[in-house]
Design a protein around this motif. Structure first.
Motif: not given
Length: 50
Positions: A5-6, A21-22, A29-30, A41-50
């Motif tokens: 995942v991205w 990721k499991e 995921l964050e 540093h910033t929060p990064h959230k999970e993004s599925r590749k499109k």
């Protein structure tokens, strides 16, 4: 099973990291990671590749 995942920055929207990721029973995921565009540093959230 694991899949890739991205992680997308919540501030600027860049996809900076690709992590494994499991998939069984996992939440979205964050993580707090470094963003090179914002230079902090910033929060990064999970993004599925499109």
């Amino acid at each position: 099973m694991r899949e890739y995942v991205w992680l997308e920055c919540t501030g600027c929207g860049d996809r900076n990291y690709r992590v494994q990721k499991e998939t069984r029973g996992a939440n979205r995921l964050e993580l707090k990671k470094y963003c090179s565009r914002e230079r902090k540093h910033t929060p990064h959230k999970e993004s599925r590749k499109k």
